[in-house]
Design a protein around this motif. Structure first.
Motif, PDB file in Angstrom:
ATOM      1  N   SER A  37       9.803 -11.559 -12.832  1.00 10.76           N
ATOM      2  CA  SER A  37      11.197 -11.155 -13.054  1.00 10.76           C
ATOM      3  C   SER A  37      11.285  -9.685 -13.435  1.00 10.76           C
ATOM      4  CB  SER A  37      11.811 -12.003 -14.169  1.00 10.76           C
ATOM      5  OG  SER A  37      11.820 -13.362 -13.825  1.00 10.76           O
ATOM      6  N   GLY A  38      12.294  -9.020 -12.888  1.00  7.52           N
ATOM      7  CA  GLY A  38      12.548  -7.627 -13.232  1.00  7.52           C
ATOM      8  C   GLY A  38      12.887  -6.798 -12.006  1.00  7.52           C
ATOM      9  N   ARG A  39      13.510  -5.664 -12.233  1.00  7.02           N
ATOM     10  CA  ARG A  39      13.854  -4.751 -11.136  1.00  7.02           C
ATOM     11  C   ARG A  39      12.582  -4.222 -10.498  1.00  7.02           C
ATOM     12  NH1 ARG A  39      18.530  -1.714  -9.946  1.00  7.02           N
ATOM     13  NH2 ARG A  39      19.495  -2.440 -11.870  1.00  7.02           N
ATOM     14  N   PHE A  40      12.518  -4.299  -9.184  1.00  5.09           N
ATOM     15  CA  PHE A  40      11.312  -3.915  -8.450  1.00  5.09           C
ATOM     16  C   PHE A  40      11.284  -2.413  -8.229  1.00  5.09           C
ATOM     17  CE2 PHE A  40       8.574  -3.156  -4.864  1.00  5.09           C
ATOM     18  CZ  PHE A  40       7.581  -4.136  -4.934  1.00  5.09           C
ATOM     19  N   LEU A  41      10.123  -1.818  -8.490  1.00  4.38           N
ATOM     20  CA  LEU A  41       9.895  -0.414  -8.168  1.00  4.38           C
ATOM     21  C   LEU A  41       8.444  -0.251  -7.757  1.00  4.38           C
ATOM     22  CD1 LEU A  41      11.061   2.469  -8.061  1.00  4.38           C
ATOM     23  CD2 LEU A  41      10.244   2.783 -10.410  1.00  4.38           C
ATOM     24  N   GLY A  42       8.234   0.330  -6.613  1.00  2.51           N
ATOM     25  CA  GLY A  42       6.876   0.524  -6.128  1.00  2.51           C
ATOM     26  C   GLY A  42       6.719   1.858  -5.430  1.00  2.51           C
ATOM     27  N   HIS A  43       5.475   2.164  -5.082  1.00  5.39           N
ATOM     28  CA  HIS A  43       5.185   3.402  -4.373  1.00  5.39           C
ATOM     29  C   HIS A  43       4.198   3.098  -3.254  1.00  5.39           C
ATOM     30  CE1 HIS A  43       5.732   7.893  -5.024  1.00  5.39           C
ATOM     31  NE2 HIS A  43       5.108   7.782  -3.855  1.00  5.39           N
ATOM     32  N   TYR A  44       4.458   3.685  -2.104  1.00  2.00           N
ATOM     33  CA  TYR A  44       3.631   3.438  -0.919  1.00  2.00           C
ATOM     34  C   TYR A  44       3.289   4.777  -0.281  1.00  2.00           C
ATOM     35  CZ  TYR A  44       2.262   1.766   3.735  1.00  2.00           C
ATOM     36  OH  TYR A  44       1.582   1.517   4.901  1.00  2.00           O
ATOM     37  N   ARG A  45       1.991   5.011  -0.064  1.00  2.00           N
ATOM     38  CA  ARG A  45       1.534   6.211   0.645  1.00  2.00           C
ATOM     39  C   ARG A  45       0.625   5.780   1.789  1.00  2.00           C
ATOM     40  NH1 ARG A  45       0.843   7.731  -4.788  1.00  2.00           N
ATOM     41  NH2 ARG A  45       2.260   9.395  -5.488  1.00  2.00           N
ATOM     42  N   GLU A  46       0.788   6.441   2.918  1.00  7.01           N
ATOM     43  CA  GLU A  46      -0.002   6.102   4.103  1.00  7.01           C
ATOM     44  C   GLU A  46      -0.369   7.372   4.846  1.00  7.01           C
ATOM     45  OE1 GLU A  46       1.432   2.952   6.938  1.00  7.01           O
ATOM     46  OE2 GLU A  46       1.444   4.645   8.335  1.00  7.01           O
ATOM     47  N   VAL A  47      -1.640   7.479   5.195  1.00  2.00           N
ATOM     48  CA  VAL A  47      -2.128   8.570   6.047  1.00  2.00           C
ATOM     49  C   VAL A  47      -2.764   7.934   7.271  1.00  2.00           C
ATOM     50  CG1 VAL A  47      -3.571  10.613   6.234  1.00  2.00           C
ATOM     51  CG2 VAL A  47      -2.601   9.981   4.005  1.00  2.00           C
ATOM     52  N   ASP A  48      -2.187   8.183   8.438  1.00  2.00           N
ATOM     53  CA  ASP A  48      -2.725   7.657   9.690  1.00  2.00           C
ATOM     54  C   ASP A  48      -3.434   8.794  10.417  1.00  2.00           C
ATOM     55  OD1 ASP A  48      -3.326   6.500  12.090  1.00  2.00           O
ATOM     56  OD2 ASP A  48      -1.352   5.626  12.424  1.00  2.00           O
ATOM     57  N   LEU A  49      -4.758   8.696  10.448  1.00  3.07           N
ATOM     58  CA  LEU A  49      -5.568   9.743  11.061  1.00  3.07           C
ATOM     59  C   LEU A  49      -6.076   9.353  12.444  1.00  3.07           C
ATOM     60  CD1 LEU A  49      -7.394  10.748   7.818  1.00  3.07           C
ATOM     61  CD2 LEU A  49      -6.132  12.341   9.250  1.00  3.07           C
ATOM     62  N   GLY A  50      -5.492   8.319  13.019  1.00  2.00           N
ATOM     63  CA  GLY A  50      -5.895   7.907  14.360  1.00  2.00           C
ATOM     64  C   GLY A  50      -7.102   6.990  14.339  1.00  2.00           C
ATOM     65  N   SER A  51      -8.245   7.513  13.908  1.00  2.00           N
ATOM     66  CA  SER A  51      -9.465   6.703  13.875  1.00  2.00           C
ATOM     67  C   SER A  51      -9.460   5.709  12.710  1.00  2.00           C
ATOM     68  CB  SER A  51     -10.701   7.603  13.784  1.00  2.00           C
ATOM     69  OG  SER A  51     -10.615   8.469  12.670  1.00  2.00           O
ATOM     70  N   PHE A  52      -8.672   5.993  11.690  1.00  2.00           N
ATOM     71  CA  PHE A  52      -8.491   5.034  10.609  1.00  2.00           C
ATOM     72  C   PHE A  52      -7.180   5.316   9.885  1.00  2.00           C
ATOM     73  CE2 PHE A  52     -11.032   8.454   8.742  1.00  2.00           C
ATOM     74  CZ  PHE A  52     -10.368   8.728   7.553  1.00  2.00           C
ATOM     75  N   LEU A  53      -6.753   4.325   9.106  1.00  2.00           N
ATOM     76  CA  LEU A  53      -5.499   4.383   8.368  1.00  2.00           C
ATOM     77  C   LEU A  53      -5.800   4.213   6.888  1.00  2.00           C
ATOM     78  CD1 LEU A  53      -2.238   4.176   8.747  1.00  2.00           C
ATOM     79  CD2 LEU A  53      -2.618   1.729   8.406  1.00  2.00           C
ATOM     80  N   LEU A  54      -5.242   5.093   6.061  1.00  2.00           N
ATOM     81  CA  LEU A  54      -5.396   5.006   4.604  1.00  2.00           C
ATOM     82  C   LEU A  54      -4.081   4.548   3.992  1.00  2.00           C
ATOM     83  CD1 LEU A  54      -7.213   8.309   3.537  1.00  2.00           C
ATOM     84  CD2 LEU A  54      -8.089   5.997   3.261  1.00  2.00           C
ATOM     85  N   VAL A  55      -4.113   3.513   3.160  1.00  2.00           N
ATOM     86  CA  VAL A  55      -2.904   3.010   2.508  1.00  2.00           C
ATOM     87  C   VAL A  55      -3.163   2.882   1.017  1.00  2.00           C
ATOM     88  CG1 VAL A  55      -1.329   1.047   2.264  1.00  2.00           C
ATOM     89  CG2 VAL A  55      -2.036   1.802   4.540  1.00  2.00           C
ATOM     90  N   ASN A  56      -2.226   3.403   0.248  1.00  2.00           N
ATOM     91  CA  ASN A  56      -2.277   3.368  -1.211  1.00  2.00           C
ATOM     92  C   ASN A  56      -0.949   2.766  -1.684  1.00  2.00           C
ATOM     93  OD1 ASN A  56      -2.338   5.988  -3.746  1.00  2.00           O
ATOM     94  ND2 ASN A  56      -2.797   3.835  -3.942  1.00  2.00           N
TER      95      ASN A  56
END
Length: 325
Positions: A37-56
């Motif tokens: 329960s509670g107001r949702f707050l998140g953070h999403y970062r993504e770097v797509d370098l073609g040969s691989f994808l980084l997600v934080n």
């Protein structure tokens, strides 16, 4: 003369609903549900370098994520802060010193607690396995079809630091070559981190036979609940017990172990999440809170408003009003 776009894509998003967290990860058929329960707050970062994808990603609420990795690609993930992952499929309570290899065409069910920060790398499974086998011959024996947990990883902090640097460089419009030059060293760093682990799987796996049965019942129960809700039908614990031929006590134990919730609480949270999804994405400009609430089985509107506010931190009328502008 316009500048050429950089040879990568970068996303840096503040998110206000678990469904947004899922929608941003377009490469993956992902379901993400808020269960605390509670107001949702998140953070999403993504770097797509073609040969691989980084997600934080991180969020301030407990969430349940369900997905199946596409063919040909796998993910390597790890925890970037001091929190523990509640559960990754059959593995529980693993710490910051673990690396999780989720192979191609594999189902995953993750219970991520609030404030945990996770990082994953999506890449070709063939490429990863070839690199692993190059540095360590025993990896020739590893042909993963299920989640693999590498315990005792010693280089998580260095991996996290490299990810931070790559995110920073990706956010800039200059120094493009600096980021591109980091691709190979980072993959090598990732492979060496796996190779340096103390053990594969380790002692944190649940009893597999028990887990397979529990996982099967839970997965099928979720599908059954989903079908009933889409048909506009109420679903109860009695319905689930009759359908799966299990006792109420067994069903309650399974849901409690997997999600920390009773079946009734899980169904209620599912209905609330679906109502919220419709309020966030109204199909018509004249749609009402009452219409959406009753569609998902909430017939006492004052109680629905109280439950909704308690769970999401805002009134349903606020959610709809903001969506309609």
């Amino acid at each position: 003369m316009p500048l050429n776009p950089p040879p990568w894509t970068f996303k840096d998003c503040e998110i206000h609903d678990a469904s947004e967290q899922a929608a941003l990860q377009r490469w993956l058929p992902l379901s993400c549900r808020q269960i605390s329960s509670g107001r949702f707050l998140g953070h999403y970062r993504e770097v797509d370098l073609g040969s691989f994808l980084l997600v934080n990603e991180c969020q301030n609420q407990d969430v349940v994520k369900s997905a199946v990795t596409p063919q040909g690609v796998c993910t390597l993930s790890f925890i970037a802060n001091e929190h523990n992952l509640e559960r990754f499929s059959q593995y529980r309570g693993s710490s910051k010193s673990a690396l999780y290899l989720l192979p191609a065409d594999t189902e995953a069910d993750i219970l991520a607690p609030k404030d945990i920060e996770t990082i994953y790398v999506k890449l070709s499974q063939d490429v990863l396995m070839e690199k692993l086998r190059t540095v360590n011959e025993p990896f020739f024996q590893l042909n993963p079809h299920f989640l693999q947990v590498f315990q005792g990883a010693k280089h998580i902090e260095k991996l996290t630091e490299s990810v931070r640097v790559m995110q920073f460089l990706a956010s800039q419009t200059i120094n493009t070559q600096d980021l591109l030059k980091m691709r190979k060293p980072f993959l090598d760093q990732l492979v060496l981190a796996v190779d340096a682990c103390d053990s594969v799987i380790g002692g944190n796996a649940l009893d597999m036979e028990d887990w397979y049965r529990r996982s099967y019942i839970i997965t099928q129960a979720k599908h059954y609940i989903d079908e009933c809700l889409h048909k506009g039908e109420n679903v109860s614990v009695v319905d689930l017990c009759e359908y799966f031929q299990v006792s109420a006590r067994t069903l309650q134990y399974y849901f409690q172990v997997e999600y920390g919730l009773t079946p009734i609480s899980y169904i209620r949270i599912e209905r609330l999440n679906r109502a919220r999804a419709d309020l966030l994405n109204p199909v018509r400009s004249d749609v009402t809170v009452t219409e959406i609430a009753t569609q998902w089985g909430f017939y006492h509107l004052s109680q629905f408003s109280k439950d909704y506010f308690s769970f999401f931190g805002e009134k349903p009328s606020q959610t709809l009003g903001n969506a309609l502008g």
